[in-house]
Design a protein around this motif. Structure first.
Motif, PDB file in Angstrom:
ATOM      1  N   THR A  92       0.810  -1.215   0.000  1.00  0.00           N
ATOM      2  CA  THR A  92       0.000   0.000   0.000  1.00  0.00           C
ATOM      3  C   THR A  92       0.845   1.268   0.000  1.00  0.00           C
ATOM      4  O   THR A  92       0.335   2.361  -0.211  1.00  0.00           O
ATOM      5  N   ASN A  93       2.151   1.125   0.243  1.00  0.00           N
ATOM      6  CA  ASN A  93       2.991   2.316   0.296  1.00  0.00           C
ATOM      7  C   ASN A  93       4.439   1.927   0.051  1.00  0.00           C
ATOM      8  O   ASN A  93       5.091   1.391   0.937  1.00  0.00           O
ATOM      9  N   GLU A  94       4.933   2.198  -1.131  1.00  0.00           N
ATOM     10  CA  GLU A  94       6.303   1.802  -1.452  1.00  0.00           C
ATOM     11  C   GLU A  94       7.339   2.620  -0.694  1.00  0.00           C
ATOM     12  O   GLU A  94       8.515   2.270  -0.685  1.00  0.00           O
ATOM     13  N   ASN A  95       6.907   3.697  -0.049  1.00  0.00           N
ATOM     14  CA  ASN A  95       7.852   4.474   0.753  1.00  0.00           C
ATOM     15  C   ASN A  95       8.236   3.763   2.032  1.00  0.00           C
ATOM     16  O   ASN A  95       9.231   4.101   2.659  1.00  0.00           O
ATOM     17  N   ASN A  96       7.440   2.778   2.406  1.00  0.00           N
ATOM     18  CA  ASN A  96       7.819   2.002   3.587  1.00  0.00           C
ATOM     19  C   ASN A  96       7.369   0.554   3.488  1.00  0.00           C
ATOM     20  O   ASN A  96       7.148  -0.104   4.479  1.00  0.00           O
ATOM     21  N   ASN A  97       7.241   0.081   2.234  1.00  0.00           N
ATOM     22  CA  ASN A  97       6.936  -1.333   2.012  1.00  0.00           C
ATOM     23  C   ASN A  97       5.902  -1.874   2.982  1.00  0.00           C
ATOM     24  O   ASN A  97       6.169  -2.782   3.773  1.00  0.00           O
ATOM     25  N   ASP A  98       4.726  -1.287   2.946  1.00  0.00           N
ATOM     26  CA  ASP A  98       3.629  -1.690   3.818  1.00  0.00           C
ATOM     27  C   ASP A  98       2.825  -2.786   3.115  1.00  0.00           C
ATOM     28  O   ASP A  98       1.880  -2.507   2.371  1.00  0.00           O
ATOM     29  N   MET A  99       3.229  -4.022   3.347  1.00  0.00           N
ATOM     30  CA  MET A  99       2.619  -5.169   2.676  1.00  0.00           C
ATOM     31  C   MET A  99       1.430  -5.685   3.465  1.00  0.00           C
ATOM     32  O   MET A  99       1.550  -5.976   4.649  1.00  0.00           O
ATOM     33  N   ARG A 100       0.287  -5.836   2.763  1.00  0.00           N
ATOM     34  CA  ARG A 100      -0.921  -6.358   3.413  1.00  0.00           C
ATOM     35  C   ARG A 100      -1.345  -7.633   2.694  1.00  0.00           C
ATOM     36  O   ARG A 100      -1.367  -7.687   1.467  1.00  0.00           O
ATOM     37  N   PHE A 101      -1.702  -8.632   3.491  1.00  0.00           N
ATOM     38  CA  PHE A 101      -1.977  -9.963   2.959  1.00  0.00           C
ATOM     39  C   PHE A 101      -3.464 -10.283   2.953  1.00  0.00           C
ATOM     40  O   PHE A 101      -4.198  -9.905   3.879  1.00  0.00           O
ATOM     41  N   GLY A 102      -3.884 -11.028   1.940  1.00  0.00           N
ATOM     42  CA  GLY A 102      -5.202 -11.622   1.981  1.00  0.00           C
ATOM     43  C   GLY A 102      -5.192 -12.856   2.876  1.00  0.00           C
ATOM     44  O   GLY A 102      -4.134 -13.274   3.369  1.00  0.00           O
ATOM     45  N   ALA A 103      -6.358 -13.425   3.083  1.00  0.00           N
ATOM     46  CA  ALA A 103      -6.478 -14.593   3.970  1.00  0.00           C
ATOM     47  C   ALA A 103      -5.939 -15.860   3.336  1.00  0.00           C
ATOM     48  O   ALA A 103      -5.703 -16.848   4.030  1.00  0.00           O
ATOM     49  N   GLY A 104      -5.741 -15.829   2.008  1.00  0.00           N
ATOM     50  CA  GLY A 104      -5.189 -16.989   1.332  1.00  0.00           C
ATOM     51  C   GLY A 104      -6.260 -17.891   0.767  1.00  0.00           C
ATOM     52  O   GLY A 104      -7.385 -17.954   1.270  1.00  0.00           O
ATOM     53  N   THR A 105      -5.902 -18.570  -0.311  1.00  0.00           N
ATOM     54  CA  THR A 105      -6.772 -19.569  -0.918  1.00  0.00           C
ATOM     55  C   THR A 105      -6.016 -20.883  -0.951  1.00  0.00           C
ATOM     56  O   THR A 105      -4.902 -20.953  -1.485  1.00  0.00           O
ATOM     57  N   ARG A 106      -6.646 -21.910  -0.389  1.00  0.00           N
ATOM     58  CA  ARG A 106      -5.983 -23.205  -0.325  1.00  0.00           C
ATOM     59  C   ARG A 106      -6.263 -23.991  -1.598  1.00  0.00           C
ATOM     60  O   ARG A 106      -7.407 -24.121  -2.031  1.00  0.00           O
ATOM     61  N   LEU A 107      -5.196 -24.524  -2.172  1.00  0.00           N
ATOM     62  CA  LEU A 107      -5.302 -25.369  -3.364  1.00  0.00           C
ATOM     63  C   LEU A 107      -4.795 -26.765  -3.043  1.00  0.00           C
ATOM     64  O   LEU A 107      -3.710 -26.913  -2.494  1.00  0.00           O
ATOM     65  N   THR A 108      -5.587 -27.773  -3.392  1.00  0.00           N
ATOM     66  CA  THR A 108      -5.146 -29.164  -3.306  1.00  0.00           C
ATOM     67  C   THR A 108      -5.260 -29.767  -4.693  1.00  0.00           C
ATOM     68  O   THR A 108      -6.340 -29.766  -5.292  1.00  0.00           O
ATOM     69  N   VAL A 109      -4.145 -30.251  -5.210  1.00  0.00           N
ATOM     70  CA  VAL A 109      -4.118 -30.923  -6.500  1.00  0.00           C
ATOM     71  C   VAL A 109      -4.056 -32.421  -6.244  1.00  0.00           C
ATOM     72  O   VAL A 109      -3.147 -32.889  -5.538  1.00  0.00           O
TER      73      VAL A 109
END
Lengths: 111, 113
Positions: A92-109
């Motif tokens: 959200t802000n490259e001036n301080n690398n503010d990384m925000r994550f989604g909850a994730g999606t699980r994949l099973t092959v």
């Protein structure tokens, strides 16, 4: 509204299938985007960055639609080793690398 | 070249106790971010440290505090532990600016009983 939202999953697909994951983000000022992969109880690892023009890395293709604030990941010819949780990440802000994550999606092959 | 290292790997505490988790960033990195990951959830941003100061903070109570040392290593402290604090705590290092990817440690699994 969550900052980063992903398909809830889980996705269970046979080997060789094509699967797509979607992600939306709320902060229109977000500047960079990533997909991370996380194996069970391990740390997340960068899968690929997502560029406006779209980018491909082997069987993986990432797309970005800034107007719709939407990111996607396409996996072709799924392998058993692709089984993992896929996390959508927004800087959200490259001036301080503010990384925000989604909850994730699980994949099973499956074989 | 060592990557991000965290200690301990596992920890069991009881409600009301205090805990300190430690992180050494990847060589050359100057920024450390801490994340909490509950089971089945994505990592939630706790705070970020740069030049020994907290640069930004996520939506976590003051029970969560941290520190960064001159060698860029960092600690996460949690006071008055609650059952809900049970989670995997991840440390990530990076450079502060630019489109730099995060490098994660393998995490500390905290269980509060």
């Amino acid at each position: 509204r969550k900052e980063v939202e992903q398909d809830p999953g889980p996705f269970n697909v046979p080997e060789g299938a094509t699967v797509a994951f979607n992600c939306t983000y709320s902060n229109s000022a977000s500047q960079s985007f990533f997909w991370y992969r996380q194996d069970c109880r391990k740390e997340p690892k960068l899968l690929m960055s997502v560029y406006s023009s779209g980018n491909e890395d082997g069987r993986f293709t990432a797309q970005l639609n800034r107007a719709s604030q939407y990111i996607s990941l396409l996996i072709r010819d799924s392998k058993l080793s692709d089984s993992a949780t896929y996390l959508c990440v927004v800087n959200t802000n490259e001036n301080n690398n503010d990384m925000r994550f989604g909850a994730g999606t699980r994949l099973t092959v499956k074989p | 070249d060592a990557g991000v290292t965290q200690s301990p790997t596992h920890l069991i505490k009881t409600r009301g106790q205090q805990v300190t988790l430690r992180c050494s960033p990847k060589s050359g990195h100057d920024t450390v971010s801490w994340y909490q990951q509950a089971l089945g959830q994505g990592p939630q941003f706790i705070f970020q440290y740069y030049e020994e100061e907290e640069r930004q903070r996520g939506n976590f109570p003051d029970r969560f505090s941290g520190h960064q040392f001159p060698n860029y290593s960092s600690e996460l402290n949690v006071n008055a532990l609650l059952l809900g604090d049970s989670a995997l705590y991840l440390c990530a290092s990076s450079f502060l600016t630019g489109n730099e990817k995060l490098f994660f440690g393998s995490g500390t699994q905290l269980s509060v009983l």
